[in-house]
Write a protein that holds these residues in place. Structure first.
Motif, PDB file in Angstrom:
ATOM      1  N   GLY A  30      -9.094  16.151  -3.530  1.00  0.00           N
ATOM      2  CA  GLY A  30      -8.620  16.952  -4.652  1.00  0.00           C
ATOM      3  C   GLY A  30      -7.204  17.442  -4.432  1.00  0.00           C
ATOM      4  O   GLY A  30      -6.815  18.497  -4.932  1.00  0.00           O
ATOM      5  N   ALA A  31      -6.403  16.655  -3.687  1.00  0.00           N
ATOM      6  CA  ALA A  31      -5.096  17.127  -3.228  1.00  0.00           C
ATOM      7  C   ALA A  31      -3.962  16.812  -4.193  1.00  0.00           C
ATOM      8  O   ALA A  31      -2.807  17.057  -3.863  1.00  0.00           O
ATOM      9  CB  ALA A  31      -4.787  16.515  -1.861  1.00  0.00           C
ATOM     10  N   GLY A  32      -4.276  16.307  -5.369  1.00  0.00           N
ATOM     11  CA  GLY A  32      -3.224  15.976  -6.310  1.00  0.00           C
ATOM     12  C   GLY A  32      -2.630  17.168  -7.018  1.00  0.00           C
ATOM     13  O   GLY A  32      -1.571  17.050  -7.646  1.00  0.00           O
ATOM     14  N   SER A  33      -3.275  18.337  -6.917  1.00  0.00           N
ATOM     15  CA  SER A  33      -2.785  19.516  -7.620  1.00  0.00           C
ATOM     16  C   SER A  33      -3.546  20.741  -7.124  1.00  0.00           C
ATOM     17  O   SER A  33      -4.469  20.635  -6.315  1.00  0.00           O
ATOM     18  CB  SER A  33      -2.972  19.356  -9.140  1.00  0.00           C
ATOM     19  OG  SER A  33      -4.321  19.066  -9.457  1.00  0.00           O
ATOM     20  N   GLY A  34      -3.131  21.906  -7.590  1.00  0.00           N
ATOM     21  CA  GLY A  34      -3.837  23.158  -7.381  1.00  0.00           C
ATOM     22  C   GLY A  34      -4.230  23.495  -5.960  1.00  0.00           C
ATOM     23  O   GLY A  34      -3.424  23.446  -5.038  1.00  0.00           O
ATOM     24  N   ILE A  35      -5.496  23.846  -5.734  1.00  0.00           N
ATOM     25  CA  ILE A  35      -5.960  24.261  -4.418  1.00  0.00           C
ATOM     26  C   ILE A  35      -5.759  23.148  -3.392  1.00  0.00           C
ATOM     27  O   ILE A  35      -5.285  23.392  -2.282  1.00  0.00           O
ATOM     28  CB  ILE A  35      -7.435  24.696  -4.474  1.00  0.00           C
ATOM     29  CG1 ILE A  35      -7.595  25.957  -5.333  1.00  0.00           C
ATOM     30  CG2 ILE A  35      -7.972  24.961  -3.065  1.00  0.00           C
ATOM     31  CD1 ILE A  35      -9.052  26.332  -5.609  1.00  0.00           C
ATOM     32  N   GLY A  36      -6.120  21.929  -3.755  1.00  0.00           N
ATOM     33  CA  GLY A  36      -5.960  20.814  -2.828  1.00  0.00           C
ATOM     34  C   GLY A  36      -4.514  20.592  -2.444  1.00  0.00           C
ATOM     35  O   GLY A  36      -4.196  20.366  -1.263  1.00  0.00           O
ATOM     36  N   ALA A  37      -3.608  20.650  -3.407  1.00  0.00           N
ATOM     37  CA  ALA A  37      -2.190  20.485  -3.109  1.00  0.00           C
ATOM     38  C   ALA A  37      -1.680  21.630  -2.243  1.00  0.00           C
ATOM     39  O   ALA A  37      -0.899  21.420  -1.315  1.00  0.00           O
ATOM     40  CB  ALA A  37      -1.391  20.397  -4.404  1.00  0.00           C
ATOM     41  N   ALA A  38      -2.126  22.847  -2.542  1.00  0.00           N
ATOM     42  CA  ALA A  38      -1.723  23.999  -1.725  1.00  0.00           C
ATOM     43  C   ALA A  38      -2.208  23.843  -0.292  1.00  0.00           C
ATOM     44  O   ALA A  38      -1.505  24.183   0.670  1.00  0.00           O
ATOM     45  CB  ALA A  38      -2.271  25.288  -2.332  1.00  0.00           C
ATOM     46  N   LEU A  39      -3.398  23.317  -0.121  1.00  0.00           N
ATOM     47  CA  LEU A  39      -3.930  23.060   1.216  1.00  0.00           C
ATOM     48  C   LEU A  39      -3.058  22.058   1.963  1.00  0.00           C
ATOM     49  O   LEU A  39      -2.713  22.251   3.138  1.00  0.00           O
ATOM     50  CB  LEU A  39      -5.348  22.513   1.116  1.00  0.00           C
ATOM     51  CG  LEU A  39      -6.450  23.514   0.803  1.00  0.00           C
ATOM     52  CD1 LEU A  39      -7.671  22.821   0.223  1.00  0.00           C
ATOM     53  CD2 LEU A  39      -6.828  24.283   2.071  1.00  0.00           C
ATOM     54  N   ALA A  40      -2.713  20.961   1.293  1.00  0.00           N
ATOM     55  CA  ALA A  40      -1.903  19.927   1.937  1.00  0.00           C
ATOM     56  C   ALA A  40      -0.538  20.473   2.334  1.00  0.00           C
ATOM     57  O   ALA A  40      -0.041  20.194   3.431  1.00  0.00           O
ATOM     58  CB  ALA A  40      -1.756  18.729   0.999  1.00  0.00           C
ATOM     59  N   ARG A  41       0.057  21.249   1.452  1.00  0.00           N
ATOM     60  CA  ARG A  41       1.371  21.817   1.766  1.00  0.00           C
ATOM     61  C   ARG A  41       1.293  22.750   2.971  1.00  0.00           C
ATOM     62  O   ARG A  41       2.162  22.715   3.860  1.00  0.00           O
ATOM     63  CB  ARG A  41       1.923  22.564   0.550  1.00  0.00           C
ATOM     64  CG  ARG A  41       2.253  21.676  -0.639  1.00  0.00           C
ATOM     65  CD  ARG A  41       2.942  22.462  -1.738  1.00  0.00           C
ATOM     66  NE  ARG A  41       3.153  21.626  -2.912  1.00  0.00           N
ATOM     67  CZ  ARG A  41       2.432  21.693  -4.025  1.00  0.00           C
ATOM     68  NH1 ARG A  41       1.461  22.581  -4.128  1.00  0.00           N
ATOM     69  NH2 ARG A  41       2.682  20.880  -5.038  1.00  0.00           N
ATOM     70  N   GLN A  42       0.277  23.600   3.000  1.00  0.00           N
ATOM     71  CA  GLN A  42       0.177  24.546   4.104  1.00  0.00           C
ATOM     72  C   GLN A  42      -0.137  23.836   5.418  1.00  0.00           C
ATOM     73  O   GLN A  42       0.398  24.190   6.465  1.00  0.00           O
ATOM     74  CB  GLN A  42      -0.893  25.600   3.800  1.00  0.00           C
ATOM     75  CG  GLN A  42      -0.933  26.757   4.796  1.00  0.00           C
ATOM     76  CD  GLN A  42       0.323  27.608   4.790  1.00  0.00           C
ATOM     77  OE1 GLN A  42       1.157  27.507   3.887  1.00  0.00           O
ATOM     78  NE2 GLN A  42       0.477  28.427   5.810  1.00  0.00           N
ATOM     79  N   LEU A  43      -0.994  22.839   5.380  1.00  0.00           N
ATOM     80  CA  LEU A  43      -1.278  22.058   6.586  1.00  0.00           C
ATOM     81  C   LEU A  43      -0.001  21.406   7.104  1.00  0.00           C
ATOM     82  O   LEU A  43       0.253  21.385   8.319  1.00  0.00           O
ATOM     83  CB  LEU A  43      -2.327  20.995   6.284  1.00  0.00           C
ATOM     84  CG  LEU A  43      -3.777  21.483   6.233  1.00  0.00           C
ATOM     85  CD1 LEU A  43      -4.655  20.450   5.537  1.00  0.00           C
ATOM     86  CD2 LEU A  43      -4.312  21.774   7.636  1.00  0.00           C
ATOM     87  N   SER A  44       0.808  20.889   6.201  1.00  0.00           N
ATOM     88  CA  SER A  44       2.052  20.257   6.600  1.00  0.00           C
ATOM     89  C   SER A  44       2.988  21.269   7.255  1.00  0.00           C
ATOM     90  O   SER A  44       3.623  20.975   8.280  1.00  0.00           O
ATOM     91  CB  SER A  44       2.729  19.622   5.383  1.00  0.00           C
ATOM     92  OG  SER A  44       3.906  18.957   5.745  1.00  0.00           O
ATOM     93  N   ARG A  45       3.054  22.475   6.688  1.00  0.00           N
ATOM     94  CA  ARG A  45       3.904  23.515   7.260  1.00  0.00           C
ATOM     95  C   ARG A  45       3.413  23.964   8.631  1.00  0.00           C
ATOM     96  O   ARG A  45       4.193  24.466   9.431  1.00  0.00           O
ATOM     97  CB  ARG A  45       3.962  24.724   6.314  1.00  0.00           C
ATOM     98  CG  ARG A  45       4.797  24.503   5.063  1.00  0.00           C
ATOM     99  CD  ARG A  45       5.040  25.793   4.324  1.00  0.00           C
ATOM    100  NE  ARG A  45       3.860  26.282   3.650  1.00  0.00           N
ATOM    101  CZ  ARG A  45       3.600  26.096   2.346  1.00  0.00           C
ATOM    102  NH1 ARG A  45       4.426  25.377   1.615  1.00  0.00           N
ATOM    103  NH2 ARG A  45       2.514  26.596   1.805  1.00  0.00           N
ATOM    104  N   GLU A  46       2.113  23.797   8.864  1.00  0.00           N
ATOM    105  CA  GLU A  46       1.530  24.319  10.097  1.00  0.00           C
ATOM    106  C   GLU A  46       1.350  23.257  11.180  1.00  0.00           C
ATOM    107  O   GLU A  46       0.556  23.430  12.097  1.00  0.00           O
ATOM    108  CB  GLU A  46       0.221  25.033   9.786  1.00  0.00           C
ATOM    109  CG  GLU A  46       0.437  26.266   8.918  1.00  0.00           C
ATOM    110  CD  GLU A  46      -0.760  27.178   8.892  1.00  0.00           C
ATOM    111  OE1 GLU A  46      -1.491  27.242   9.887  1.00  0.00           O
ATOM    112  OE2 GLU A  46      -0.972  27.833   7.859  1.00  0.00           O
ATOM    113  N   GLY A  47       2.087  22.171  11.058  1.00  0.00           N
ATOM    114  CA  GLY A  47       2.237  21.287  12.191  1.00  0.00           C
ATOM    115  C   GLY A  47       1.318  20.098  12.309  1.00  0.00           C
ATOM    116  O   GLY A  47       1.257  19.477  13.374  1.00  0.00           O
ATOM    117  N   VAL A  48       0.574  19.751  11.249  1.00  0.00           N
ATOM    118  CA  VAL A  48      -0.301  18.582  11.379  1.00  0.00           C
ATOM    119  C   VAL A  48       0.501  17.338  11.730  1.00  0.00           C
ATOM    120  O   VAL A  48       1.630  17.155  11.284  1.00  0.00           O
ATOM    121  CB  VAL A  48      -1.122  18.310  10.093  1.00  0.00           C
ATOM    122  CG1 VAL A  48      -2.209  19.329   9.899  1.00  0.00           C
ATOM    123  CG2 VAL A  48      -0.228  18.203   8.875  1.00  0.00           C
TER     124      VAL A  48
END
Length: 277
Positions: A30-48
Motif C-alpha cells: 500500500g506504499a503508493g500513497s498515504g500511510i504506506g508512502a509515509a512509511l516508505a519515506r520514514q524508513l528511507s530517512r532512517e537508514g534502510v
C-alpha cells in the motif's frame, strides 16, 4: 483489485528515530500513497539498506520510490497469493534478506459510505446490510483479510530461516467499535486483528514479532473519498482531528523497531482518544 488506505500526502521529515533501521531491508504494501508512502519515506530517512514499495497502483508506488534512495517499486495485488509470494521471493533474491514488513494495503466501500451518509442527512439509521451485494462483501474480505493472510504467510516464510524479523499490520479502530452500516469492513479488520495476533503467538518463539496499529480517522485517499456528511459525523471537539499518515507511520515504525522488542501480538489503538478498549 486492491487499493490502499492512503492518499498522496508528502509530509515533512520529523527526524525522529534516525538510524533505527540502519542496514535493514523493508517491504511496505500500500506504499503508493498515504500511510504506506509515509512509511516508505520514514524508513528511507532512517537508514534502510533497501525498501520495496508495493501497491496495486504500480505507477503510484514508482512515483514515491523515485523520490527515495535505495527504493524500488512493484505492482502488487495483495489478494493474489501467488503474486505476493513472487514479490517476497524477489526481495530475497535481490537483497538476500527481509527484516521489516509493514502491510498497509486495503480497501473500503465507497457505496456503503454513501448509504451511511444519506442516512445521517435524513436522520435515520443506515440501511446497508440488506442492500449489500455478495460481490461487495467478497471484495472487502478478499483484499483486507485474505490479503493480510497472504502477506503474513509470505513474510513469515521469508523470516523464519534467519529467526528474526518484524511485521506490522495496519488494522482499524473499526474492528473495535464496529460502526453501523459498515459490517463488511468491520468484519474484515476484526479478522485482520485476530489473524495477526494468532500468528504473533505462533512465531514469537522463532524471533519474529507481529503487531498491529488500529488507526481511527486518518487523512488519506480513503478519507478523501468519504462523503462530507460522514466526515462531519466523525468530528468531535473533545478529541484530536484526523491523524496524518505520518503520525500513523511513526506508530507502526515504533512497533517495527528494536524499541518495541517486548511487544508481540499488540493492537495499538491510534484513534486520537475517540474511544478506548
Amino acid at each position: 483489485m486492491t487499493g490502499t488506505e492512503t492518499g498522496a500526502e508528502t509530509g515533512g521529515d520529523t527526524g525522529a528515530g534516525a538510524g533505527r533501521f540502519e542496514g535493514k531491508v523493508a517491504l511496505v504494501t500500500g506504499a503508493g500513497s498515504g500511510i504506506g508512502a509515509a512509511l516508505a519515506r520514514q524508513l528511507s530517512r532512517e537508514g534502510v539498506r533497501a525498501v520495496v514499495l508495493a501497491d496495486v497502483n504500480g505507477e503510484g508506488a514508482t512515483a514515491v520510490a523515485d523520490t527515495l534512495p535505495a527504493a524500488r517499486a512493484v505492482a502488487l495485488d495483495v489478494a493474489d497469493a501467488t503474486a505476493v509470494d513472487v514479490a517476497v521471493a524477489d526481495v530475497l533474491r535481490v537483497e538476500g534478506r527481509l527484516d521489516v514488513v509493514v502491510h498497509a494495503a486495503g480497501v473500503d466501500d465507497p457505496q456503503a459510505k454513501e448509504w451511511i451518509a444519506d442516512a445521517l442527512v435524513a436522520g435515520r439509521p443506515p440501511e446497508v446490510t440488506g442492500r449489500l451485494a455478495d460481490t461487495a462483501w467478497q471484495r472487502v474480505l478478499r483484499v483486507n483479510l485474505d490479503g493480510t493472510f497472504h502477506v503474513l504467510r509470505a513474510a513469515v516464510r521469508a523470516m523464519l530461516p534467519r529467526a528474526a524479523g518484524a511485521i506490522v499490520v495496519i488494522g482499524s479502530s473499526s474492528a473495535l467499535d464496529a460502526p453501523a452500516g459498515y459490517p463488511h469492513y468491520a468484519a474484515s479488520k476484526a479478522g485482520v486483528h485476530a489473524l495477526s495476533q494468532a500468528v504473533a503467538k505462533e512465531v514469537i518463539g522463532a524471533g519474529i514479532r507481529v503487531n498491529v496499529v488500529a488507526p481511527g480517522p486518518t487523512e488519506t485517499g480513503m478519507a478523501a473519498r468519504t462523503p462530507e456528511a460522514l466526515r462531519a459525523g466523525f468530528a468531535d471537539p473533545r478529541v484530536r482531528p484526523y491523524a496524518t499518515p505520518e503520525e500513523i507511520a511513526e506508530i507502526a515504525l515504533f512497533l517495527a523497531s528494536d524499541a518495541a522488542a517486548n511487544l508481540a501480538g499488540a493492537v495499538l489503538l491510534a484513534n486520537g482518544g475517540r474511544f478506548t478498549v
